[in-house]
Design a protein around this motif. Structure first.
Motif, PDB file in Angstrom:
ATOM      1  N   LYS A 237       7.252  -1.999  -2.091  1.00  0.00           N
ATOM      2  CA  LYS A 237       7.654  -1.045  -0.873  1.00  0.00           C
ATOM      3  C   LYS A 237       8.537  -1.937  -0.006  1.00  0.00           C
ATOM      4  CE  LYS A 237       4.106   1.170   1.032  1.00  0.00           C
ATOM      5  NZ  LYS A 237       3.099   1.342   1.999  1.00  0.00           N
TER       6      LYS A 237
ATOM      7  N   THR B  20       2.785  -8.603   2.316  1.00  0.00           N
ATOM      8  CA  THR B  20       3.827  -8.016   2.941  1.00  0.00           C
ATOM      9  C   THR B  20       4.622  -8.867   3.948  1.00  0.00           C
ATOM     10  OG1 THR B  20       2.347  -6.187   3.233  1.00  0.00           O
ATOM     11  CG2 THR B  20       4.243  -6.321   4.841  1.00  0.00           C
TER      12      THR B  20
ATOM     13  N   GLN C 137       5.651  -6.407  -0.609  1.00  0.00           N
ATOM     14  CA  GLN C 137       6.349  -5.554   0.182  1.00  0.00           C
ATOM     15  C   GLN C 137       7.088  -6.238   1.249  1.00  0.00           C
ATOM     16  OE1 GLN C 137       2.398  -2.165   0.009  1.00  0.00           O
ATOM     17  NE2 GLN C 137       2.874  -3.328   1.980  1.00  0.00           N
TER      18      GLN C 137
ATOM     19  N   THR D 290      -2.179  -8.130  -1.935  1.00  0.00           N
ATOM     20  CA  THR D 290      -0.744  -7.445  -1.632  1.00  0.00           C
ATOM     21  C   THR D 290      -0.052  -8.688  -0.525  1.00  0.00           C
ATOM     22  OG1 THR D 290      -1.376  -5.470  -2.131  1.00  0.00           O
ATOM     23  CG2 THR D 290       0.643  -5.874  -0.648  1.00  0.00           C
TER      24      THR D 290
END
Length: 276
Positions: free
Chosen positions: A112, A45, A75, A43
């Motif tokens: 997100k 971010t 994200q 992931t």
């Protein structure tokens, strides 16, 4: 993996930072080159402070570059959501600006989107896959600095719901309700009211999400002093301070803010860095 597009804003503690280069073309367009020395299955971010369309553009380009590198989960942490104050139509001819920004972000299909202390419930309602980071810990740190005997001051009806939640989080600190009037055509403020007859010399902490020019807080400070307030403090999650600090420095013992919008070096301003 963390991609901090503003290298002075690093709210997530991590050694796994993605390297990149960014610059502005001579025509004014932002550009980015992201290093490919990380596992694209992890992931990513992205953190960024969006203070202009070019800041937004850099975020959009970064997401596109990561997609083209086959990063599957992305994200974004956008602490100050742009145009959050333009969340309703007041007069004909104005845009619903916050929705314009939200639509652009939603089009990225992020897994997100994290925002810090949004101006109202409109912003999180418009965003897909949103996570709201509240101002509770920020205000807790402020109270630890000035003392728990201070009263929490709600500057207007818009801040009231949020400030009672802060009070509850802090164990029930007393809230003093206030109000003001604004001319929607000119933006001029007037009619500041404090709904407490005598503050009996108590220290007061005004809590709000945004300080732009500071007119609300300067006007409210005068009204609080007329009700026998003690020392005055101001805590705002997003400090823009477009008119500087001279007037506020003359009124407030200290101004507290975060680094959600910018970094500040001012004697009577304390910046509490956001930690996610």
């Amino acid at each position: 993996m963390i991609l901090n597009l503003d290298k002075n804003f690093q709210p997530i503690a991590s050694e796994n930072q993605i390297e990149f280069q960014s610059f502005i073309f001579s025509g004014g367009e932002p550009h980015i080159k992201i290093s490919n020395n990380f596992d694209v299955n992890l992931t990513v971010t992205i953190t960024h402070r969006i203070n202009s369309f070019n800041d937004l553009g850099l975020l959009l380009l970064a997401v596109d570059a990561l997609r083209r590198m086959n990063v599957k989960t992305i994200q974004a942490f956008i602490p100050y959501f742009p145009a959050a104050r333009q969340d309703r139509l007041m007069i004909p001819g104005e845009p619903l600006s916050v929705k314009v920004y939200a639509d652009i972000i939603n089009n990225l299909n992020l897994d997100k989107v994290i925002v810090f202390d949004p101006h109202s419930e409109v912003t999180p309602a418009l965003l897909n896959n949103v996570e709201v980071m509240y101002n509770y810990d920020f205000i807790k740190k402020v109270i630890e600095n000035i003392g728990s005997s201070a009263k929490l001051i709600s500057p207007d009806g818009g801040a009231l719901k949020k400030i009672y939640k802060v009070s509850e989080y802090l164990g029930g600190i007393e809230v003093v309700e206030c109000s003001k009037s604004r001319d929607v055509k000119t933006g001029k403020l007037s009619g500041f009211k404090v709904y407490n007859d005598d503050l009996q010399g108590a220290d007061c902490l005004i809590v709000d999400d945004i300080c732009d020019g500071g007119g609300t807080f300067i006007g409210l400070a005068e009204a609080l002093k007329s009700k026998n307030a003690g020392k005055l403090y101001l805590a705002v999650s997003h400090g823009i301070f477009s008119k500087g600090f001279a007037e506020m420095n003359a009124i407030f013992e200290k101004v507290y803010t975060t680094n959600s919008f910018n970094d500040f070096e001012e004697e009577k301003v304390e910046v509490i860095k956001i930690e996610y």
